[in-house]
Motif scaffolding. Structure first.
Motif, PDB file in Angstrom:
ATOM      1  N   MET A  14     -54.761  15.383 -88.525  1.00  0.00           N
ATOM      2  CA  MET A  14     -53.677  15.106 -87.620  1.00  0.00           C
ATOM      3  C   MET A  14     -52.531  14.442 -88.372  1.00  0.00           C
ATOM      4  O   MET A  14     -52.750  13.677 -89.308  1.00  0.00           O
ATOM      5  N   LEU A  15     -51.343  14.711 -87.970  1.00  0.00           N
ATOM      6  CA  LEU A  15     -50.147  14.151 -88.586  1.00  0.00           C
ATOM      7  C   LEU A  15     -49.934  12.729 -88.062  1.00  0.00           C
ATOM      8  O   LEU A  15     -49.976  12.499 -86.854  1.00  0.00           O
ATOM      9  N   PRO A  16     -49.723  11.735 -88.941  1.00  0.00           N
ATOM     10  CA  PRO A  16     -49.508  10.361 -88.477  1.00  0.00           C
ATOM     11  C   PRO A  16     -48.307  10.262 -87.532  1.00  0.00           C
ATOM     12  O   PRO A  16     -47.348  11.032 -87.628  1.00  0.00           O
ATOM     13  N   VAL A  17     -48.347   9.305 -86.631  1.00  0.00           N
ATOM     14  CA  VAL A  17     -47.316   9.148 -85.608  1.00  0.00           C
ATOM     15  C   VAL A  17     -45.930   8.964 -86.227  1.00  0.00           C
ATOM     16  O   VAL A  17     -44.951   9.543 -85.743  1.00  0.00           O
ATOM     17  N   GLU A  18     -45.840   8.186 -87.304  1.00  0.00           N
ATOM     18  CA  GLU A  18     -44.527   7.932 -87.905  1.00  0.00           C
ATOM     19  C   GLU A  18     -43.928   9.173 -88.562  1.00  0.00           C
ATOM     20  O   GLU A  18     -42.752   9.192 -88.883  1.00  0.00           O
ATOM     21  N   ASN A  19     -44.734  10.213 -88.761  1.00  0.00           N
ATOM     22  CA  ASN A  19     -44.243  11.443 -89.383  1.00  0.00           C
ATOM     23  C   ASN A  19     -44.040  12.581 -88.390  1.00  0.00           C
ATOM     24  O   ASN A  19     -43.769  13.712 -88.796  1.00  0.00           O
ATOM     25  N   ARG A  20     -44.145  12.303 -87.104  1.00  0.00           N
ATOM     26  CA  ARG A  20     -43.989  13.350 -86.091  1.00  0.00           C
ATOM     27  C   ARG A  20     -42.558  13.409 -85.585  1.00  0.00           C
ATOM     28  O   ARG A  20     -41.941  12.395 -85.294  1.00  0.00           O
ATOM     29  N   LEU A  21     -42.080  14.608 -85.470  1.00  0.00           N
ATOM     30  CA  LEU A  21     -40.757  14.859 -84.907  1.00  0.00           C
ATOM     31  C   LEU A  21     -40.958  15.143 -83.426  1.00  0.00           C
ATOM     32  O   LEU A  21     -41.667  16.075 -83.063  1.00  0.00           O
ATOM     33  N   ARG A  22     -40.346  14.341 -82.552  1.00  0.00           N
ATOM     34  CA  ARG A  22     -40.617  14.457 -81.125  1.00  0.00           C
ATOM     35  C   ARG A  22     -39.372  14.723 -80.281  1.00  0.00           C
ATOM     36  O   ARG A  22     -39.457  15.410 -79.272  1.00  0.00           O
ATOM     37  N   ARG A  23     -38.258  14.146 -80.648  1.00  0.00           N
ATOM     38  CA  ARG A  23     -37.067  14.247 -79.803  1.00  0.00           C
ATOM     39  C   ARG A  23     -36.336  15.566 -80.004  1.00  0.00           C
ATOM     40  O   ARG A  23     -36.216  16.067 -81.122  1.00  0.00           O
ATOM     41  N   ARG A  24     -35.820  16.088 -78.930  1.00  0.00           N
ATOM     42  CA  ARG A  24     -35.093  17.351 -78.964  1.00  0.00           C
ATOM     43  C   ARG A  24     -33.876  17.269 -79.883  1.00  0.00           C
ATOM     44  O   ARG A  24     -33.549  18.216 -80.592  1.00  0.00           O
ATOM     45  N   GLU A  25     -33.218  16.121 -79.891  1.00  0.00           N
ATOM     46  CA  GLU A  25     -32.032  15.936 -80.730  1.00  0.00           C
ATOM     47  C   GLU A  25     -32.382  16.040 -82.217  1.00  0.00           C
ATOM     48  O   GLU A  25     -31.601  16.555 -83.012  1.00  0.00           O
ATOM     49  N   ASP A  26     -33.562  15.533 -82.576  1.00  0.00           N
ATOM     50  CA  ASP A  26     -33.985  15.611 -83.975  1.00  0.00           C
ATOM     51  C   ASP A  26     -34.278  17.054 -84.383  1.00  0.00           C
ATOM     52  O   ASP A  26     -33.943  17.484 -85.486  1.00  0.00           O
ATOM     53  N   PHE A  27     -34.919  17.813 -83.483  1.00  0.00           N
ATOM     54  CA  PHE A  27     -35.153  19.232 -83.750  1.00  0.00           C
ATOM     55  C   PHE A  27     -33.814  19.951 -83.926  1.00  0.00           C
ATOM     56  O   PHE A  27     -33.635  20.743 -84.853  1.00  0.00           O
ATOM     57  N   ALA A  28     -32.875  19.675 -83.024  1.00  0.00           N
ATOM     58  CA  ALA A  28     -31.565  20.326 -83.091  1.00  0.00           C
ATOM     59  C   ALA A  28     -30.833  19.967 -84.372  1.00  0.00           C
ATOM     60  O   ALA A  28     -30.210  20.827 -85.008  1.00  0.00           O
ATOM     61  N   THR A  29     -30.899  18.703 -84.777  1.00  0.00           N
ATOM     62  CA  THR A  29     -30.242  18.272 -86.013  1.00  0.00           C
ATOM     63  C   THR A  29     -30.804  19.014 -87.212  1.00  0.00           C
ATOM     64  O   THR A  29     -30.054  19.512 -88.059  1.00  0.00           O
ATOM     65  N   ALA A  30     -32.121  19.088 -87.292  1.00  0.00           N
ATOM     66  CA  ALA A  30     -32.741  19.761 -88.437  1.00  0.00           C
ATOM     67  C   ALA A  30     -32.408  21.251 -88.458  1.00  0.00           C
ATOM     68  O   ALA A  30     -32.164  21.819 -89.519  1.00  0.00           O
ATOM     69  N   MET A  31     -32.385  21.868 -87.292  1.00  0.00           N
ATOM     70  CA  MET A  31     -32.173  23.310 -87.261  1.00  0.00           C
ATOM     71  C   MET A  31     -30.709  23.709 -87.387  1.00  0.00           C
ATOM     72  O   MET A  31     -30.398  24.753 -87.942  1.00  0.00           O
ATOM     73  N   ARG A  32     -29.808  22.884 -86.902  1.00  0.00           N
ATOM     74  CA  ARG A  32     -28.383  23.228 -86.947  1.00  0.00           C
ATOM     75  C   ARG A  32     -27.690  22.749 -88.208  1.00  0.00           C
ATOM     76  O   ARG A  32     -26.854  23.441 -88.775  1.00  0.00           O
ATOM     77  N   ARG A  33     -28.023  21.542 -88.650  1.00  0.00           N
ATOM     78  CA  ARG A  33     -27.315  20.956 -89.783  1.00  0.00           C
ATOM     79  C   ARG A  33     -28.073  21.051 -91.090  1.00  0.00           C
ATOM     80  O   ARG A  33     -27.516  20.818 -92.150  1.00  0.00           O
ATOM     81  N   GLY A  34     -29.355  21.351 -91.014  1.00  0.00           N
ATOM     82  CA  GLY A  34     -30.166  21.389 -92.223  1.00  0.00           C
ATOM     83  C   GLY A  34     -30.098  22.728 -92.934  1.00  0.00           C
ATOM     84  O   GLY A  34     -29.489  23.683 -92.457  1.00  0.00           O
ATOM     85  N   ARG A  35     -30.740  22.760 -94.079  1.00  0.00           N
ATOM     86  CA  ARG A  35     -30.853  24.004 -94.850  1.00  0.00           C
ATOM     87  C   ARG A  35     -32.066  24.773 -94.360  1.00  0.00           C
ATOM     88  O   ARG A  35     -32.989  24.199 -93.794  1.00  0.00           O
ATOM     89  N   ARG A  36     -32.078  26.071 -94.619  1.00  0.00           N
ATOM     90  CA  ARG A  36     -33.140  26.929 -94.103  1.00  0.00           C
ATOM     91  C   ARG A  36     -33.681  27.813 -95.213  1.00  0.00           C
ATOM     92  O   ARG A  36     -32.925  28.317 -96.044  1.00  0.00           O
ATOM     93  N   ALA A  37     -35.011  27.979 -95.199  1.00  0.00           N
ATOM     94  CA  ALA A  37     -35.658  28.894 -96.137  1.00  0.00           C
ATOM     95  C   ALA A  37     -36.642  29.742 -95.346  1.00  0.00           C
ATOM     96  O   ALA A  37     -37.534  29.218 -94.680  1.00  0.00           O
ATOM     97  N   GLY A  38     -36.464  31.042 -95.409  1.00  0.00           N
ATOM     98  CA  GLY A  38     -37.323  31.953 -94.675  1.00  0.00           C
ATOM     99  C   GLY A  38     -38.371  32.579 -95.568  1.00  0.00           C
ATOM    100  O   GLY A  38     -38.125  32.866 -96.747  1.00  0.00           O
ATOM    101  N   ARG A  39     -39.549  32.758 -95.029  1.00  0.00           N
ATOM    102  CA  ARG A  39     -40.668  33.413 -95.686  1.00  0.00           C
ATOM    103  C   ARG A  39     -41.210  34.452 -94.702  1.00  0.00           C
ATOM    104  O   ARG A  39     -40.819  34.466 -93.536  1.00  0.00           O
ATOM    105  N   PRO A  40     -42.127  35.303 -95.113  1.00  0.00           N
ATOM    106  CA  PRO A  40     -42.607  36.350 -94.198  1.00  0.00           C
ATOM    107  C   PRO A  40     -43.258  35.841 -92.908  1.00  0.00           C
ATOM    108  O   PRO A  40     -43.146  36.493 -91.871  1.00  0.00           O
TER     109      PRO A  40
END
Length: 122
Positions: free
Chosen positions: A1-27
């Motif tokens: 299990m992933l420790p609590v301090e390392n879990r991404l939970r808030r919608r805003e954090d997901f949006a930040t990572a997906m909109r402002r972050g870099r992306r790498a695609g694999r199959p």
């Protein structure tokens, strides 16, 4: 299990990572990584890296989606220590992830993280 301090939970954090972050695609998956440098937190200790997962119905039924999610959580747990402090990681499973073997998901995740981190293995 992933420790609590390392879990991404808030919608805003997901949006930040997906909109402002870099992306790498694999199959079988796409990894989004946001640097996590917050200009408003000057002088405060850096927060630990946090990871979240997106596994849609396109991957398969509930049993398949949960299996993929458990595998991805297990894989990122071993790699989260190698991520930069304060970074946000979102791992999005693609439809082929449900049929992929565990070692194939591991190779895809490692390759994506290596590309995003500039050749440094987590």
């Amino acid at each position: 299990m992933l420790p609590v301090e390392n879990r991404l939970r808030r919608r805003e954090d997901f949006a930040t990572a997906m909109r402002r972050g870099r992306r790498a695609g694999r199959p079988h998956l796409v990894v989004h990584l946001s640097g996590g440098t917050d200009p408003h937190s000057v002088g405060e200790p850096a927060s630990p890296p946090r990871a979240g997962f997106v596994v849609s119905k396109a991957v398969g039924n509930a049993v398949v989606r949960n299996r993929v999610l458990r595998r991805l959580r297990h894989l990122i747990r071993d790699r989260v220590a190698g991520l930069p402090a304060g970074s946000l990681v979102v791992v999005r499973a693609l439809p082929g992830a449900g049929d992929a073997a565990f070692d194939q998901l591991a190779r895809d995740l490692d390759a994506a993280l290596e590309r995003l981190l500039g050749g440094v293995r987590p």
